[in-house]
Write an enzyme that holds these catalytic residues in place. Structure first.
Site, short mmCIF file in Angstrom:
data_model
loop_
_atom_site.label_atom_id
_atom_site.label_comp_id
_atom_site.label_asym_id
_atom_site.label_seq_id
_atom_site.Cartn_x
_atom_site.Cartn_y
_atom_site.Cartn_z
N HIS A 1 0.85 -1.19 0.00
CA HIS A 1 0.00 0.00 0.00
C HIS A 1 0.88 1.23 0.00
CE1 HIS A 1 -3.01 2.96 1.34
NE2 HIS A 1 -3.91 2.11 0.89
N ASP B 1 -7.98 -4.54 -0.42
CA ASP B 1 -8.54 -5.15 -1.63
C ASP B 1 -8.41 -6.68 -1.67
OD1 ASP B 1 -9.13 -2.59 -2.93
OD2 ASP B 1 -6.96 -2.37 -3.07
#
Length: 434
Positions: free
Chosen positions: A312, A369
């Site tokens: 991320h 996700d």
């Protein structure tokens, strides 16, 4: 009003024989920043920062994020507590108004959501003119910007009352537009919202009910959808939120700013990432499910393959949202008795990545996700709708950020600088002499 940051120190820039003081500001959670607002005026210099990795474009009282420690809080409340104890509608109110609603405020907010759940009948004609397989995100962005024509801003009542009307109108109608776009894509008649269902149950009913097949939203799916929307509700100055602020800084109306945010979210590096995870897992499954081989490919510098759902931009530890979504994923699949081979692959992939020093050194952990697509798939939601669900969840954050920017006396139209690297000045030569 955005609270002011506290000046705690002064740094110095030594340049061209001069010393320039740079104030050091501190936020409520100890984050510190160099105030460079006068840098170009004082020194003639600008800061070059690709992707704004080290640049704060504003002060904000909405969301606190600590990527190193894996912390995410909305208006001071840990996202873990909100996901466990709250509902999406309540969190939306919290983000927009800065406080959790009292009982009567919560009731009124829900009443307004029900009242505004329908879309103008003339807007229904728009759906008929889209190609049969038009992507729902294209429809969503176009319909939202059209709302400004059908529902111009209110000009009567208190500012807070006007904000409630605009917020609930957007929250409620976006959900309806999303469900209608799905029905359009599969050639089924639209299912209108029901006054007796709560926000998430209403959306599921509009998605899966039909004239020949009554539908009762399973409680576990309603709960999971609430959790997923809460976890996506805001995330500081990400790409789509920064887009909403950037477009809004030109004093563009809320509808147009949100439509721009939807377009930004559409990108595969932002809101489309959970769809990429599902596609990756399906590819692994079709290839025989050899996770070890996939790991080796991800570590091979000569192989362009990249693991989706890991790493991320901000989090350098385990994304706190990913832990919550993983737990919710197990609950949904277990309750619905869904046997997903993709879940087994995802679990093995996560286990191998977390145990491998290659990924640990690069701080690559599962992100929000990684498991969300598996939940949506188990619920019967197609991958083309994953980013749409992300947009519905992120909407309260976009509204809150737009509102905060409009109320910030220091906020200016956003206009980044650049370092020009093209040709130096040259004179025009006529075509006959070239």
């Amino acid at each position: 009003m955005v609270p002011a940051a506290t000046r705690v120190d002064t740094a110095e820039l030594h340049y061209d024989g001069h010393v320039y003081p740079l104030p050091v500001l501190e936020g409520t959670e100890g984050e510190r920043a160099l105030d460079t607002q006068n840098l170009r005026k004082d020194t003639g210099l600008v800061a070059l920062d690709y992707g704004y990795k080290n640049t704060a474009a504003c002060k904000s009282a909405i969301t606190f994020l600590d990527g190193e420690k894996g912390i995410l809080r909305y208006r001071g409340y840990p996202v873990e507590e909100l996901a466990e104890k709250s509902r999406f509608v309540e969190v939306a109110y919290l983000l927009v108004h800065g406080r959790l609603p009292a009982h009567r405020e919560n009731e009124r907010f829900s009443e307004l959501l029900t009242r505004h759940s329908m879309i103008h009948e003339d807007m229904g004609q728009f759906f008929k003119n889209y190609p049969e397989h038009a992507h729902p995100m294209a429809i969503l962005s176009a319909m939202v910007v059209s709302l400004s024509s059908f529902y111009p801003e209110l000009s009567q009542g208190s500012p807070e009352e006007e904000l409630d009307f605009t917020t609930t109108r957007l929250l409620s109608k976006l959900r309806t537009v999303a469900a209608f776009s799905y029905k359009k894509s599969i050639g089924e008649p639209f299912v209108y919202p029901r006054h007796d269902l709560k926000y998430c149950a209403n959306f599921l009913n509009m998605m899966f009910s039909s004239p020949v097949c009554p539908y009762e939203p399973p409680p576990v799916m309603v709960k999971a959808l609430n959790v997923l929307l809460i976890l996506h509700a805001d995330h500081e100055q990400n790409c789509s939120t920064a887009t909403v602020r950037l477009v809004g800084s030109a004093r563009v109306n809320l509808y147009a700013s949100i439509a721009a945010g939807i377009c930004a979210l559409w990108g595969p590096l932002h809101g489309g990432a959970n769809q990429q995870v599902i596609e990756m897992l399906e590819t692994i499954y079709r290839a025989g499910g050899d996770v070890k081989k996939v790991i080796e490919r991800a570590k091979d510098k000569k192989d362009p393959f990249v693991l989706s759902g890991f790493g991320h931009r901000v989090y350098k530890s385990y994304d706190p949202r990913a832990k919550i979504i993983k737990k919710s994923c197990m609950e949904v699949l277990d309750t619905l008795q869904v046997k997903s081979p993709l879940l087994s692959i995802a679990q093995e992939l996560e286990e191998r990545v977390l145990a491998d020093s290659y990924f640990a050194e690069r701080k690559l952990y599962p992100n929000v996700d990684f498991y969300s697509g598996i939940i949506y798939q188990a619920m019967g939601i197609p991958s083309s709708m994953f980013t749409v669900l992300f947009a519905i969840g992120r909407l309260p954050g976009w509204i809150a950020q737009w509102k905060e920017a409009m109320e910030d006396p220091e906020f200016k139209i956003q206009r980044p600088r650049q370092i020009y690297t093209g040709p130096a000045m040259r004179n025009y030569v006529s075509s006959a002499e070239r």
